[in-house]
Design a protein around this motif. Structure first.
Motif, short mmCIF file in Angstrom:
data_model
loop_
_atom_site.label_atom_id
_atom_site.label_comp_id
_atom_site.label_asym_id
_atom_site.label_seq_id
_atom_site.Cartn_x
_atom_site.Cartn_y
_atom_site.Cartn_z
N ASP A 30 0.85 -1.19 0.00
CA ASP A 30 0.00 0.00 0.00
C ASP A 30 0.89 1.24 0.00
O ASP A 30 1.24 1.78 1.05
N LEU A 31 1.28 1.69 -1.19
CA LEU A 31 2.16 2.85 -1.31
C LEU A 31 1.52 4.11 -0.74
O LEU A 31 2.21 4.95 -0.18
N ASP A 32 0.21 4.23 -0.87
CA ASP A 32 -0.46 5.42 -0.33
C ASP A 32 -0.23 5.56 1.17
O ASP A 32 -0.12 6.66 1.69
N ALA A 33 -0.14 4.44 1.86
CA ALA A 33 0.10 4.47 3.31
C ALA A 33 1.58 4.71 3.64
O ALA A 33 1.90 5.35 4.63
N LEU A 34 2.47 4.21 2.79
CA LEU A 34 3.91 4.31 3.07
C LEU A 34 4.52 5.66 2.71
O LEU A 34 5.36 6.18 3.45
N LEU A 35 4.15 6.20 1.58
CA LEU A 35 4.89 7.33 1.02
C LEU A 35 4.88 8.63 1.81
O LEU A 35 5.85 9.37 1.75
#
Length: 185
Positions: free
Chosen positions: A69-74
């Motif tokens: 989940d890139l939206d959560a990581l970035l």
């Protein structure tokens, strides 16, 4: 009649973004400004990057696992992109475009604009479709020609850098108890 015009002030450039400052001062200021979560995020790596369409997911990236989940990581940042060219044939120009788009997204979504380090396999040359394949390190030693090995390594480095890769995962000495590990030759 005199108009009261408020002076417009240009916001000061943060020390870490000021190229006139010494590197050590820039690094120290950046580290001081980062939260513990942002520092930890710089240690984190995921496998995202190239696709045949120039998109943002590596071939076969999640065939055996759940998607990242890139939206959560970035928002906290991301330290590493592992194998951005993936394991399936990807045109080098599309791979470079995918990596560039992914890096732009990473930098845009964290508050310091820090891109990730991209690393790829290069034990026998850049492990990407269409790249030059070279002998493995055991063969390099058999040449007894360090100058030739340096020239080959420099060529591999230039190939990788030309498409946006920063680091090559190459010759290693693995002392292991279980010879089934993939980096044991």
């Amino acid at each position: 009649m005199t108009a009261n015009v408020a002076e417009e002030k240009t916001p000061a450039v943060p020390v870490w973004n000021d190229p006139a400052q010494p590197v050590t001062a820039r690094v120290s200021a950046l580290i001081e400004a980062m939260t513990p979560q942002e520092k930890i995020a710089q240690l984190y790596g995921v496998w995202v990057g190239a696709s045949n369409e120039g998109g943002d997911v590596a071939p076969h990236q999640h065939d055996m696992e759940e998607a990242v989940d890139l939206d959560a990581l970035l928002p906290a940042g991301l330290g590493q992109l592992t194998r951005p060219f993936g394991t399936a044939p990807v045109d080098p120009a599309l791979g470079a475009l995918s990596l560039m788009r992914t890096q732009a997204r990473i930098a845009a979504e964290n508050r310091f604009g820090i891109p990730a380090l991209a690393h790829e396999e290069c034990l026998a040359g850049f492990a990407a479709w269409g790249a030059t394949a070279y002998p493995v390190p055991l063969s390099w030693g058999a040449t007894f020609d360090p100058v030739l090995v340096r020239r080959m390594a420099a060529a591999v480095g230039r190939d990788m850098r030309s498409v946006g890769v920063h680091q090559g995962l190459a010759p290693v000495l693995d002392v292991v108890r279980d010879a089934r590990w993939g980096r044991v030759e």
